[in-house]
Design an enzyme around this catalytic site. Structure first.
Site, mmCIF file in Angstrom:
data_model
loop_
_atom_site.group_PDB
_atom_site.id
_atom_site.type_symbol
_atom_site.label_atom_id
_atom_site.label_comp_id
_atom_site.label_asym_id
_atom_site.label_seq_id
_atom_site.Cartn_x
_atom_site.Cartn_y
_atom_site.Cartn_z
ATOM 1 N N ASP A 1 0.783 -1.241 0.000
ATOM 2 C CA ASP A 1 0.000 0.000 0.000
ATOM 3 C C ASP A 1 0.817 1.295 0.000
ATOM 4 O OD1 ASP A 1 0.878 0.236 2.685
ATOM 5 O OD2 ASP A 1 -0.940 -0.687 3.474
ATOM 6 N N HIS B 1 6.734 -7.405 -1.237
ATOM 7 C CA HIS B 1 5.657 -7.926 -2.088
ATOM 8 C C HIS B 1 5.216 -6.926 -3.153
ATOM 9 C CE1 HIS B 1 4.494 -11.028 1.278
ATOM 10 N NE2 HIS B 1 5.639 -11.294 0.699
HETATM 11 P P1 NAD Z 1 -2.232 -11.209 7.822
HETATM 12 O O1 NAD Z 1 -3.588 -10.767 7.383
HETATM 13 O O2 NAD Z 1 -1.846 -12.626 7.653
HETATM 14 O O3 NAD Z 1 -2.066 -10.867 9.382
HETATM 15 C C1 NAD Z 1 -2.409 -9.623 9.920
HETATM 16 C C2 NAD Z 1 -1.880 -9.563 11.333
HETATM 17 O O4 NAD Z 1 -2.120 -8.248 11.830
HETATM 18 C C3 NAD Z 1 -2.583 -10.536 12.311
HETATM 19 O O5 NAD Z 1 -1.593 -11.202 13.078
HETATM 20 C C4 NAD Z 1 -3.416 -9.603 13.194
HETATM 21 O O6 NAD Z 1 -3.551 -10.089 14.525
HETATM 22 C C5 NAD Z 1 -2.622 -8.330 13.145
HETATM 23 N N1 NAD Z 1 -3.393 -7.106 13.380
HETATM 24 C C6 NAD Z 1 -4.704 -6.849 13.121
HETATM 25 N N2 NAD Z 1 -4.998 -5.582 13.466
HETATM 26 C C7 NAD Z 1 -3.865 -5.012 13.948
HETATM 27 C C8 NAD Z 1 -3.508 -3.742 14.457
HETATM 28 N N3 NAD Z 1 -4.429 -2.763 14.543
HETATM 29 N N4 NAD Z 1 -2.257 -3.525 14.876
HETATM 30 C C9 NAD Z 1 -1.308 -4.514 14.797
HETATM 31 N N5 NAD Z 1 -1.575 -5.742 14.320
HETATM 32 C C10 NAD Z 1 -2.831 -5.982 13.892
HETATM 33 O O7 NAD Z 1 -1.190 -10.229 7.127
HETATM 34 P P2 NAD Z 1 0.317 -10.454 6.793
HETATM 35 O O8 NAD Z 1 1.029 -11.182 7.865
HETATM 36 O O9 NAD Z 1 0.845 -9.131 6.325
HETATM 37 O O10 NAD Z 1 0.167 -11.430 5.544
HETATM 38 C C11 NAD Z 1 0.940 -11.276 4.546
HETATM 39 C C12 NAD Z 1 0.203 -10.862 3.233
HETATM 40 O O11 NAD Z 1 -0.846 -9.915 3.326
HETATM 41 C C13 NAD Z 1 1.217 -10.193 2.411
HETATM 42 O O12 NAD Z 1 1.339 -10.920 1.235
HETATM 43 C C14 NAD Z 1 0.709 -8.783 2.107
HETATM 44 O O13 NAD Z 1 1.127 -8.389 0.831
HETATM 45 C C15 NAD Z 1 -0.733 -8.946 2.221
HETATM 46 N N6 NAD Z 1 -1.626 -7.792 2.502
HETATM 47 C C16 NAD Z 1 -1.237 -6.490 2.407
HETATM 48 C C17 NAD Z 1 -2.122 -5.450 2.703
HETATM 49 C C18 NAD Z 1 -1.646 -4.000 2.597
HETATM 50 O O14 NAD Z 1 -0.821 -3.696 1.760
HETATM 51 N N7 NAD Z 1 -2.139 -3.133 3.462
HETATM 52 C C19 NAD Z 1 -3.427 -5.735 3.092
HETATM 53 C C20 NAD Z 1 -3.821 -7.087 3.164
HETATM 54 C C21 NAD Z 1 -2.906 -8.098 2.882
#
Ligand code: NAD
Ligand code: ZN
Length: 254
Positions: free
Chosen positions: A105, A120
């Site tokens: 993002d 990524h």
């Molecule tokens: P994931 O969805 O697997 O895990 C998200 C983690 O964030 C969880 O452990 C959760 O408990 C925690 N979480 C939730 N709310 C939170 C907060 N307010 N503060 C801190 N932690 C919080 O995501 P991941 O581990 O990044 O999985 C990897 C994949 O997700 C990557 O491939 C990535 O590219 C992709 N992704 C990216 C975005 C983005 O760019 N914003 C969004 C969704 C997924």
């Protein structure tokens, strides 16, 4: 106010010169971008096999392009949150400070962080699958809007795809090498808002640990990594990180 840091954590933080931060979707959750694997996450509504892979893009280009364009438009209008800004400030307190992000993002850069390694890719960048020409956002969006069926094509006729790492694809080599080097050299490593499930990103905190770093996790939930970390700060990164910044800067001034 109760302090977040134990005395050992403080000692390790103040003696650290090289800091590495691994972030995941959780750090952007408070900006309004859904995570992947939480209960309201993206993959609960749509399966990754349907969207985030090359075959899907090749076979159903219009559907996949429109899905990415929708996410792109949301992200374009999204602002960094207090967690991203606190990391930007922390960057100035240590001689070496790198953020390794799994997010696509660009919110760390929007907050002003300078040393960001994108593992990524970035949803705002796009490139042609044939001639590999890169398209900046404005140019891409103008092609997208003026293309019949929302199937964006390069001058060479090739399809234009988002510069993100899809399931089954390799991570960008330079970014990966830099991330591993940063994790190996770190004295202090933070893993923030990631379920630490997707490899090889999930290996980075382990590499840091094996090389002697002090490892702190910030997450409202426990993860597969929690038991290996030195300190788990339970909570949202948008709340914990500003408090942490305050504690660290206060002590540094003393
Ligand atoms: P994931 O969805 O697997 O895990 C998200 C983690 O964030 C969880 O452990 C959760 O408990 C925690 N979480 C939730 N709310 C939170 C907060 N307010 N503060 C801190 N932690 C919080 O995501 P991941 O581990 O990044 O999985 C990897 C994949 O997700 C990557 O491939 C990535 O590219 C992709 N992704 C990216 C975005 C983005 O760019 N914003 C969004 C969704 C997924
Ligand atoms: Zn081309």
């Amino acid at each position: 106010m109760k302090e977040l840091l134990t005395s050992i954590a403080k000692e390790r933080i103040y003696s650290s010169r090289k800091v590495a931060i691994l972030t995941g979707a959780g750090i952007s959750a408070e900006s309004g971008i859904p995570t992947f694997r939480d209960k309201d996450g993206l993959w609960t509504k749509i399966s990754p096999e349907e969207m985030a892979n090359f075959d899907a893009f090749y076979k159903n280009t219009q559907i996949v392009s429109e899905w990415y364009q929708k996410r792109r438009e949301i992200i374009e209008h999204t602002l960094p949150n207090a967690g991203h800004f606190a990391l930007r400030e922390l960057e100035h307190l240590f001689p070496s400070f790198h953020i390794i992000t799994q997010n696509i993002d660009g919110l760390h850069q929007k907050a002003g962080s300078e040393k960001v390694i994108e593992l990524h890719g970035n949803i705002m960048r796009n490139y042609c699958i044939d001639c590999k020409k890169y398209y900046e956002l404005d140019e891409f969006e103008s092609i997208y809007e003026h293309t019949e069926n929302h199937i964006p094509k390069c001058n060479c006729g090739g399809l234009i795809r988002p510069d993100v790492v899809w399931f089954g694809e390799q991570l960008p080599r330079k970014a990966l090498e830099k991330a591993f080097q940063t994790a190996e050299e770190a004295d202090l490593f933070f893993t923030i808002g990631t379920s630490a499930y997707v490899r090889p990103a999930a290996d980075l905190p382990i590499i840091a640990l094996q090389n002697g770093a002090y490892v702190i996790e910030i997450n409202p939930s426990k993860t597969g990594l929690t038991n290996f970390t030195h300190l788990h700060l339970q909570g949202k990164s948008g709340e914990i990180l500003p408090k942490l910044l305050e504690e660290i800067s206060l002590n540094l001034k003393q």
